[in-house]
Design an enzyme around this catalytic site. Sequence first.
Site, PDB file in Angstrom:
ATOM      1  CG  HIS A 213      -0.393   0.263   2.514  1.00  0.00           C
ATOM      2  ND1 HIS A 213      -0.002  -0.750   3.366  1.00  0.00           N
ATOM      3  CD2 HIS A 213      -0.122   1.403   3.170  1.00  0.00           C
ATOM      4  CE1 HIS A 213       0.474  -0.227   4.479  1.00  0.00           C
ATOM      5  NE2 HIS A 213       0.418   1.086   4.385  1.00  0.00           N
ATOM      6  CG  ASP A 246       0.076  -4.205   2.905  1.00  0.00           C
ATOM      7  OD1 ASP A 246       0.298  -3.612   1.832  1.00  0.00           O
ATOM      8  OD2 ASP A 246      -0.044  -3.609   3.990  1.00  0.00           O
ATOM      9  CB  SER A 328       3.108   1.759   5.979  1.00  0.00           C
ATOM     10  OG  SER A 328       1.855   1.609   6.547  1.00  0.00           O
TER      11      SER A 328
END
Length: 487
Positions: A213, A246, A328
């Site tokens: 992402h 992910d 992230s």
Amino acid sequence: MSTENEGTAVPSAPSAPPVPVAAPEGTPASAQQAPPPYPEQPGRASEPGQGSEPTTQLPGAVPAYLPSSAGPTGSAPDAGWPPPPPPPSQPHYGGGGGGWGEPPASGPQPSRKRPGGLMAAVLAAALVAGVVGGGIGYWAADRNSDNSVSGGSTTVSAADAPALKREAGSTAAVAGKALPSVVTITAQAQGGDGGTGTGFIYDKQGHILTNNHVVASAADGGDLTATFSNGKEYAAEVVGRAEGYDVAVVKLKDPPSGLKPLALGNSDQVAVGDSTIAIGAPFGLSNTVTTGIISAKNRPVASGDGTSDKNSYMSALQTDASINPGNSGGPLLDARGAVIGMNSAIQPSGGGGGGGGSQSGSIGLGFAIPINQAKTVAAELIKTGQPVYPVIGATVSMAEGGDGATISGDGGGGTPAVTPDGPAAKAGLKSGDVITKFNDVPIDSGPTLISEIWTHKPGDKIKITYTRDGKESQVDVTLGERKGDTR
């Protein structure tokens, strides 16, 4: 548990991140960290689409705001008797009226100079696939002007202080060694949208491991840059992405010499209570280091970035190290400095998502993809450019909080729920069967089952416990495989 991926939109011309440590080409400088003005407080606050608890995935860039730092003002009702109380012995916190625990003043307060105060205003965020946002912090300190003890000063001069020595295993030493191998990733789509996140050096060829992402917006013709802790910026490109896991791998187009990959640990050997160190760019603040512990293992998490209906699933490591939008793809290290996980999702405050023009931050519930799983996915992406998923060959209900994962009546689009001649069919599983255990792991929903399946590899033999017509049974299933992400 459902979480939300961290991400925030990035401006068209992002500012360069701070430059606290050496470049990968040079000798990394030890992180010189000053002790906080007050003891660390005990409470810490710390991301995808299906699950019992919504969480937030680490996002992209955000519009900045500068909150007012003005403190409260006022005057005493009377300037007469009784005289004002003596100054408090405790420091003020928050820049307000009196010190913590100080009785209310009954008269005017004498003016006193305060040694110093600092108000830092940072970014606030709107959730977008990537990762950046905002936050504010401040400190204010008060102390008595009378520091004398028996007529002598209590101040210690720099010359009298012993030399500061940091042990090899200290947080400062671990962070100083790891920071030159951590990068801030800026992803810019062709249309201008994008975000920032984090990644870390995976090998000497210039491959970087991060979240899908973080780079998704730049995967189709966009621009990717990786900025090292010394401020040097390099163009990069996507090698492969795995939406379901992910996980993504990007590569520097012109990697510098002397790259130092971070050591990879063994996430299977992690224990609850182990110390953790997280490095990333929360709300765009590159090279940020936070600490905590492993709060739980094998936490089923379904995370979404808020931009599509596609989710990723993980059997996550839970940590209370402060993780925010922008972290992230960054490494979660153990006390030795080895990577045990990749920070990927958070549980947002209030149990909500980051939409509606707001973005939540850490409440002490962060989730990381175990590095054993991430490196298996990365190796496949580097080799073939596409992910490989283990499957049981059955469609299950994605409802949460049930007594198991129920095999659906159909697979959607007119296909059967149990793939003919697939792993589940060969084991005798049928529509309506409720899977309650995967090996010895209890299964309470479809997302939990998928999270557990994806910790394995195609060809692994596992034991499934299920109920049919109220009767419990067990079967052995050899996992099949699916290549690539479904669209």
